[in-house]
Design a protein around this motif. Structure first.
Motif, PDB file in Angstrom:
ATOM      1  N   GLN A  93       3.706  -8.598   5.441  1.00  0.00           N
ATOM      2  CA  GLN A  93       2.821  -9.154   5.345  1.00  0.00           C
ATOM      3  C   GLN A  93       2.188  -8.177   7.036  1.00  0.00           C
ATOM      4  O   GLN A  93       2.508  -8.435   7.885  1.00  0.00           O
ATOM      5  CB  GLN A  93       2.243 -10.146   5.529  1.00  0.00           C
ATOM      6  CG  GLN A  93       3.526 -10.935   4.435  1.00  0.00           C
ATOM      7  CD  GLN A  93       2.482 -12.560   4.484  1.00  0.00           C
ATOM      8  OE1 GLN A  93       2.032 -13.322   4.806  1.00  0.00           O
ATOM      9  NE2 GLN A  93       2.840 -13.191   3.359  1.00  0.00           N
ATOM     10  N   ASP A 105       1.879  -7.975  -1.382  1.00  0.00           N
ATOM     11  CA  ASP A 105       0.777  -8.960  -0.689  1.00  0.00           C
ATOM     12  C   ASP A 105       1.106  -8.839   0.380  1.00  0.00           C
ATOM     13  O   ASP A 105       1.706  -9.677   1.008  1.00  0.00           O
ATOM     14  CB  ASP A 105       1.198 -10.259  -1.765  1.00  0.00           C
ATOM     15  CG  ASP A 105       0.087 -11.296  -1.396  1.00  0.00           C
ATOM     16  OD1 ASP A 105      -0.414 -11.174  -0.424  1.00  0.00           O
ATOM     17  OD2 ASP A 105       0.624 -12.811  -0.976  1.00  0.00           O
ATOM     18  N   ASP A 159      -1.833  -9.282   2.768  1.00  0.00           N
ATOM     19  CA  ASP A 159      -2.989  -9.600   3.486  1.00  0.00           C
ATOM     20  C   ASP A 159      -2.570 -11.821   3.579  1.00  0.00           C
ATOM     21  O   ASP A 159      -3.709 -12.458   3.602  1.00  0.00           O
ATOM     22  CB  ASP A 159      -3.854  -9.497   3.435  1.00  0.00           C
ATOM     23  CG  ASP A 159      -4.293  -9.898   1.981  1.00  0.00           C
ATOM     24  OD1 ASP A 159      -4.035 -10.190   0.810  1.00  0.00           O
ATOM     25  OD2 ASP A 159      -5.601  -9.181   1.820  1.00  0.00           O
ATOM     26  N   ASP A 185      -2.882 -13.852   0.428  1.00  0.00           N
ATOM     27  CA  ASP A 185      -3.695 -14.653   0.258  1.00  0.00           C
ATOM     28  C   ASP A 185      -2.781 -14.631  -1.331  1.00  0.00           C
ATOM     29  O   ASP A 185      -3.687 -15.484  -2.558  1.00  0.00           O
ATOM     30  CB  ASP A 185      -4.810 -13.557   0.034  1.00  0.00           C
ATOM     31  CG  ASP A 185      -4.902 -12.513  -1.276  1.00  0.00           C
ATOM     32  OD1 ASP A 185      -4.119 -11.958  -1.015  1.00  0.00           O
ATOM     33  OD2 ASP A 185      -5.513 -11.757  -1.066  1.00  0.00           O
ATOM     34  N   ASP A 228      -3.041  -7.539  -4.614  1.00  0.00           N
ATOM     35  CA  ASP A 228      -4.258  -6.523  -5.479  1.00  0.00           C
ATOM     36  C   ASP A 228      -3.971  -4.870  -4.738  1.00  0.00           C
ATOM     37  O   ASP A 228      -4.606  -4.780  -4.168  1.00  0.00           O
ATOM     38  CB  ASP A 228      -5.912  -7.057  -5.038  1.00  0.00           C
ATOM     39  CG  ASP A 228      -7.107  -6.284  -4.608  1.00  0.00           C
ATOM     40  OD1 ASP A 228      -7.100  -5.914  -6.047  1.00  0.00           O
ATOM     41  OD2 ASP A 228      -7.973  -7.145  -4.772  1.00  0.00           O
ATOM     42  N   SER A 249      -6.836  -3.657  -3.211  1.00  0.00           N
ATOM     43  CA  SER A 249      -7.063  -3.821  -1.502  1.00  0.00           C
ATOM     44  C   SER A 249      -6.716  -3.397  -0.848  1.00  0.00           C
ATOM     45  O   SER A 249      -5.222  -2.842  -0.508  1.00  0.00           O
ATOM     46  CB  SER A 249      -6.808  -5.556  -1.306  1.00  0.00           C
ATOM     47  OG  SER A 249      -6.612  -5.771  -0.158  1.00  0.00           O
ATOM     48  N   TYR A 270      -5.517  -3.891   2.165  1.00  0.00           N
ATOM     49  CA  TYR A 270      -4.451  -4.503   2.876  1.00  0.00           C
ATOM     50  C   TYR A 270      -3.225  -4.855   2.124  1.00  0.00           C
ATOM     51  O   TYR A 270      -2.217  -5.089   2.563  1.00  0.00           O
ATOM     52  CB  TYR A 270      -5.374  -5.765   3.348  1.00  0.00           C
ATOM     53  CG  TYR A 270      -6.335  -5.479   4.178  1.00  0.00           C
ATOM     54  CD1 TYR A 270      -6.265  -4.954   5.509  1.00  0.00           C
ATOM     55  CD2 TYR A 270      -7.584  -6.458   3.270  1.00  0.00           C
ATOM     56  CE1 TYR A 270      -7.582  -5.203   6.181  1.00  0.00           C
ATOM     57  CE2 TYR A 270      -9.276  -6.543   4.369  1.00  0.00           C
ATOM     58  CZ  TYR A 270      -8.369  -5.890   5.292  1.00  0.00           C
ATOM     59  OH  TYR A 270     -10.001  -5.685   6.221  1.00  0.00           O
ATOM     60  N   ASP A 271      -3.125  -4.538   0.926  1.00  0.00           N
ATOM     61  CA  ASP A 271      -2.446  -5.018   0.068  1.00  0.00           C
ATOM     62  C   ASP A 271      -1.772  -3.464   0.038  1.00  0.00           C
ATOM     63  O   ASP A 271      -0.575  -3.069  -0.542  1.00  0.00           O
ATOM     64  CB  ASP A 271      -2.045  -5.926  -1.785  1.00  0.00           C
ATOM     65  CG  ASP A 271      -2.955  -6.890  -1.382  1.00  0.00           C
ATOM     66  OD1 ASP A 271      -2.444  -6.860  -0.234  1.00  0.00           O
ATOM     67  OD2 ASP A 271      -2.940  -7.169  -1.872  1.00  0.00           O
ATOM     68  N   ARG A 305      -4.542  -8.491   7.827  1.00  0.00           N
ATOM     69  CA  ARG A 305      -6.069  -8.028   7.813  1.00  0.00           C
ATOM     70  C   ARG A 305      -6.873  -7.066   8.928  1.00  0.00           C
ATOM     71  O   ARG A 305      -7.440  -7.555   9.647  1.00  0.00           O
ATOM     72  CB  ARG A 305      -7.587  -8.942   7.212  1.00  0.00           C
ATOM     73  CG  ARG A 305      -7.105  -9.895   5.660  1.00  0.00           C
ATOM     74  CD  ARG A 305      -7.680 -10.532   5.174  1.00  0.00           C
ATOM     75  NE  ARG A 305      -7.932 -10.551   4.121  1.00  0.00           N
ATOM     76  CZ  ARG A 305      -9.188 -10.019   2.978  1.00  0.00           C
ATOM     77  NH1 ARG A 305      -9.685  -9.293   3.187  1.00  0.00           N
ATOM     78  NH2 ARG A 305      -8.097 -10.187   1.702  1.00  0.00           N
TER      79      ARG A 305
END
Length: 435
Positions: free
Chosen positions: A307, A371, A373, A375, A379, A382, A384-385, A310
């Motif tokens: 991870q 995944d 971030d 959450d 996504d 996103s 972040y993903d 963000r």
């Protein structure tokens, strides 16, 4: 010339083979740069990453996840895939209207014209076409081949393959286009020449997923005649997908004993197989058998647990995401992010169906998405993903090893050596800007 006209491998079709053979429609071309990659200052313009804030975006209304494909956004140099679910008529190239086959019929002898006419008159049959086929041997190993008229067969190909002119040009040149699964199983190397037992040399020019179980590759019609393939033993039938099973029974009755009738239907959109990147120079993603390297499920699962949070800037995001792939420089991720979407400014979807800031095809995302971030959702839209997902995908193709392995991994992202050169140029510029 030695050939086996009965196409024995088509007789014993297993459901697992169907799923593998029709998963995705990736096209891998046997190309290498004529000269070593060069980096030019003209391609080294970079953006200020410290002031760019990643902004997750929602999936555009009406966009549905695809069920197979590879990471591509430009049709001229990317492999693309058919859409999930029932496949409507769609254009796969200039003047091409796709008619996906619902039945693959393989006869032991040439199908009589009367039989084909009877099949064409069946209720719900919208189109049929027949092609030559048979088996040849290379060093004693049988390959089931179908010989096609490219102008006619192109409409039967998956969307991704139909859109690749290089595939059809290779067939017209008398070269072999291998099925991706068969290339992997048989250890065929893109760009290599193989001596057909008692016949001509065949160059493996490309690898593609045609979605025809038991078919190891395609050749052009003239090459098929030189190989002695049997005329008119392969028949493709198009009709509504929900009638495929019933049509199969009727066609089987008309074609007679000994004829194999394989229902394709939804099998053409089966789950994608895990990509197996090669270790040799001439291999292609999806498995050409050039090497033993593979993106294992274990590696992919481990990456999913990484991870990045963000971060407040793209600079920090790229730096953190590079940790997904030890040995991968964050500058390569930044360069790809700039080329693909200008760091989230143009997230698509592209004309090929690629989505998000790193331009993934949805089915590839299912395998390599992260995944990032925390959450609970991987996504594709996103950053972040998507950015750590890109690192995951590059790593599966050997990017962490650096050097030529890195260049090849970037090539897998977009099958263009000009693209690789541009990415490496921008990456070097980022390294100079942010030491």
């Amino acid at each position: 010339m030695s050939h086996v006209p009965r196409m024995g491998a088509l007789v014993a079709v297993l459901a697992a083979v169907v799923a593998l053979a029709v998963a995705g429609a990736a096209v891998f071309l046997a190309t290498r740069p004529a000269e070593p990659l060069t980096v030019t200052a003209a391609e080294s313009e970079v953006r200020d990453l410290t002031s760019l804030v990643p902004q997750p975006v929602n999936q555009p209304a009406g966009e549905q996840a695809q069920s197979q494909g590879q990471d591509r956004s430009r049709p001229q140099d990317r492999d693309r895939t058919p859409e999930a679910g029932p496949t409507p008529a769609a254009t796969g190239g200039p003047g091409i209207t796709l008619t996906p086959p619902r039945l693959l019929v393989v006869s032991q002898t040439t199908l009589p014209e009367r039989t084909k006419a009877d099949i064409s008159r069946l209720r719900n049959v919208q189109k049929i076409d027949s092609f030559d086929g048979g088996a040849v041997k290379i060093s004693g190993t049988s390959l089931n081949l179908v010989a096609v008229d490219t102008a006619r067969f192109r409409a039967w190909a998956p969307k991704a393959v139909a859109a690749q002119p290089a595939v059809w040009e290779a067939l017209d040149r008398g070269e072999l286009v291998a099925d991706g699964a068969a290339a992997q199983r048989l250890g065929l190397v893109l760009g290599a020449h193989y001596q057909v037992d008692g016949g001509p040399l065949l160059r493996v020019a490309a690898s593609a997923r045609f979605g025809l179980p038991g078919v190891d590759g395609l050749v052009g019609a003239e090459t098929g005649r030189r190989l002695g393939l049997l005329p008119g033993v392969v028949l493709l039938v198009n009709g509504p997908e929900n009638t495929s099973a019933k049509l199969g029974s009727l066609v089987r009755r008309l074609a007679g004993g000994g004829t194999q009738v394989i229902t394709l239907g939804r099998a053409r959109t089966a789950r994608p197989a895990t990509a197996k990147p090669p270790t040799g120079e001439n291999g292609g993603k999806g498995g050409t058998g050039a090497g033993t390297g593979a993106a294992s499920t274990e590696n992919v699962s481990a990456a999913r647990r990484v991870q990045v949070g963000r971060p407040g800037s793209y600079l920090d995001l790229y730096r953190r995401a590079a940790a997904v792939c030890p040995g991968l420089s964050w500058t390569v991720l930044a360069a790809i992010g700039q080329v693909e979407s200008s760091h989230g400014r143009n997230n698509g979807p592209s004309s090929a169906g690629a989505q998000g800031p790193m331009q993934f095809m949805p089915a590839t995302w299912k395998t390599y998405g992260v995944d990032g971030d925390g959450d609970g959702v991987a996504d594709i839209w996103s950053p972040y993903d998507a950015v750590p997902g890109a690192a995951n995908y590059l790593c599966a193709n050997g990017a962490g090893q650096g050097g030529k392995k890195l260049e090849k991994a970037v090539w897998f992202y977009n099958h263009s050596w000009a693209y690789v050169s541009k990415v490496m140029s921008i990456a070097q510029a980022y390294a100079r800007t942010y030491p």
